[in-house]
Scaffold this motif. Structure first.
Motif, PDB file in Angstrom:
ATOM      1  N   GLN A 170      -3.187   2.935  -9.985  1.00 47.20           N
ATOM      2  CA  GLN A 170      -3.238   3.121  -8.596  1.00 47.20           C
ATOM      3  C   GLN A 170      -4.567   2.563  -8.435  1.00 47.20           C
ATOM      4  OE1 GLN A 170      -1.221   4.874  -6.496  1.00 47.20           O
ATOM      5  NE2 GLN A 170      -2.579   3.996  -4.872  1.00 47.20           N
ATOM      6  N   GLU A 206       0.777  -1.136  -0.117  1.00 43.69           N
ATOM      7  CA  GLU A 206      -0.078   0.072   0.000  1.00 43.69           C
ATOM      8  C   GLU A 206       0.911   1.377   0.061  1.00 43.69           C
ATOM      9  OE1 GLU A 206      -3.611   1.686   2.663  1.00 43.69           O
ATOM     10  OE2 GLU A 206      -2.315   0.530   3.571  1.00 43.69           O
ATOM     11  N   ASP A 211      -5.313   0.487  -4.941  1.00 47.64           N
ATOM     12  CA  ASP A 211      -6.319   0.637  -3.905  1.00 47.64           C
ATOM     13  C   ASP A 211      -7.309  -0.398  -3.724  1.00 47.64           C
ATOM     14  OD1 ASP A 211      -4.892   2.979  -3.640  1.00 47.64           O
ATOM     15  OD2 ASP A 211      -6.593   4.175  -4.875  1.00 47.64           O
TER      16      ASP A 211
END
Length: 448
Positions: free
Chosen positions: A415, A404, A419
């Protein structure tokens, strides 16, 4: 590769049902069963299901705090067939076919949370430099009798006996399940999975199949994903289980997915080959990239709680961040052999990985090393387990945190995928505390 066509179905009138499925972040197939007319419509118009469907947890549950669910109204994506086209499903009794699909936005943009797109992005980055990765994987799995709470090797159909012994490179162990393996090779042929050698491995009922190298990383990942699906399905047809779970037995070796790769230039030359055993400077840069990214990408190679039971010293799986020539205790190995075949073997991934994410992590790290000319540390010699070397994260929570917070992973993955994957793993980590060790094994045994 040509676009999939309805001609395939017209030439096989025995096929009566279709599964259209995409690969979620855990490597699980998510999709729909449909009749032939609906499948033909999908070829042109695609099909729909929510963006959130590729980001469910290992139980298939929505991620509680995912922006893909209630926050966005659980919106639909559109999914189109991949270049693979229709694939027979020989483990089912009724003649059926799988249509692999992948996810897009309504305006045609690839959905960046789709694992297959993550690998496609990496492959396109290589192509922009005039480079082509050539990739092969080795997949380890166990054949298991799980009809009772005590997991054990199945009874051999040939002898009617159960042999509780690890038989490394044993022909007898292969012959004990000859009917299964004969069916497996025939199924690989009809599914266009280029299976190569098969060996008996170090665990009881453990085997390894090599898949042939491909000058198409997406095809190599497709092969691995379909092979795992096939092996698990075909084993059930034969009356037992097959599992790619990282560590089904505490006292025996875990299952790995070793990835081999070289890189060709536009003239078809292997850029790792300098005519000798040591390889080129570019080979070293690719190794440097792989080692630089290894700690932060451990979550990709060890995505589940059980995965970390495999990554321990003296267990035929790497735990240190190091490289070597022809040394299987290292995380990154340069195998011996003819200089023209000089390549890197990345030995960290478990059999429980998502093949698209694993190959994207490996090739993306290598590309970073090539672009940045990263010089690796000195190669090791001898037993890596007995040396003072930097270590990968030793537990799941640490691996999630490293992934992370990594400054490196955004150079490899979109990204949105980072996530989503973190949210998925945090929910799995939280909910795994409610399960006993036996319940965890039962969950992972068939799922991964």
């Amino acid at each position: 590769m040509p676009a999939p066509s309805a001609d395939w179905l017209h030439e096989r009138p025995q096929i009566r049902t279709i599964r259209a499925a995409a690969c979620d972040v855990n490597g699980v197939a998510r999709g729909k069963r449909m009749p032939i007319p609906s499948a033909i419509k999908v070829l042109k118009d695609g099909t729909r299901f929510p963006f959130s469907a590729l980001n469910v947890d290992i139980w298939g549950e929505d991620i509680a705090d995912s922006p893909l669910v209630f926050e966005s109204g659980d919106r639909d994506a559109i999914l189109y067939p991949t270049e693979r086209g229709f694939v027979p499903m020989p483990w089912l009794e009724a003649p059926s076919a799988l249509l692999p699909i992948w996810m897009f936005h309504e305006d045609g943009r690839p959905y960046e949370g789709d694992p297959r797109h993550a690998l496609s992005f990496i492959q396109k980055r290589f192509a922009a430099l005039g480079l082509t990765p050539v990739v092969a994987v080795e997949l380890e799995f166990y054949l298991i009798d799980d009809s009772t709470r005590r997991l054990q090797i199945p009874i051999s159909p040939r002898s009617g006996k159960r042999r509780d012994a690890a038989e490394v490179l044993s022909i007898r162990a292969l012959d004990a399940f000859d009917t299964f393996f004969t069916d497996l090779y025939e199924a690989c042929e009809v599914m266009d999975i280029p299976s190569d050698t098969l060996i008996s491995e170090a665990g009881i009922g453990q085997f390894e199949v090599n898949l042939m190298h491909q000058a198409d990383a997406l095809k190599a990942a497709d092969d691995a994903w379909l092979f795992k699906t096939l092996v698990k399905g075909l084993a059930r047809k034969h009356g037992f289980a097959a599992s790619f779970m990282a560590k089904p037995y505490e006292d025996y070796s875990g299952n790995g997915m070793h990835a081999h790769f070289s890189v060709l230039d536009e003239a078809g030359n292997n850029i790792f080959n300098n005519g000798g055993p040591e390889g080129t400077e570019t080979l070293l840069h690719a190794i440097g990239g792989c080692l630089t990214a290894l700690s932060d990408s451990t979550l990709i190679f060890a995505p589940h709680l059980n995965s970390f039971e495999r990554l321990v010293p003296d267990a035929h799986a790497p735990s240190a961040i190091c490289w070597a020539y022809d040394n299987r205790t290292a995380a990154v190995r340069v195998p011996s052999g003819p200089p023209a075949a000089r390549r890197i073997e990345h030995r960290v991934a478990g059999g429980d990985v998502n093949p698209y994410l694993a190959l994207a992590a490996i090739l993306g790290a290598a590309l970073m090393g090539i672009e940045d000319k990263i010089v690796p540390p000195e190669r090791i010699t001898g037993n890596a387990y007995e040396q003072d070397l930097p270590q990968m994260p030793s537990n799941w929570a640490s691996a999630i945190h490293a992934f992370e917070k990594s400054p490196v992973m955004p150079r490899i993955f979109p990204q949105e995928l980072i996530d989503n994957f973190v949210l998925t793993k945090r929910q799995e980590l939280r909910d795994m505390d409610d399960l006993t060790k036996s319940e965890q094994t039962e969950l992972y045994l068939d799922t991964v």
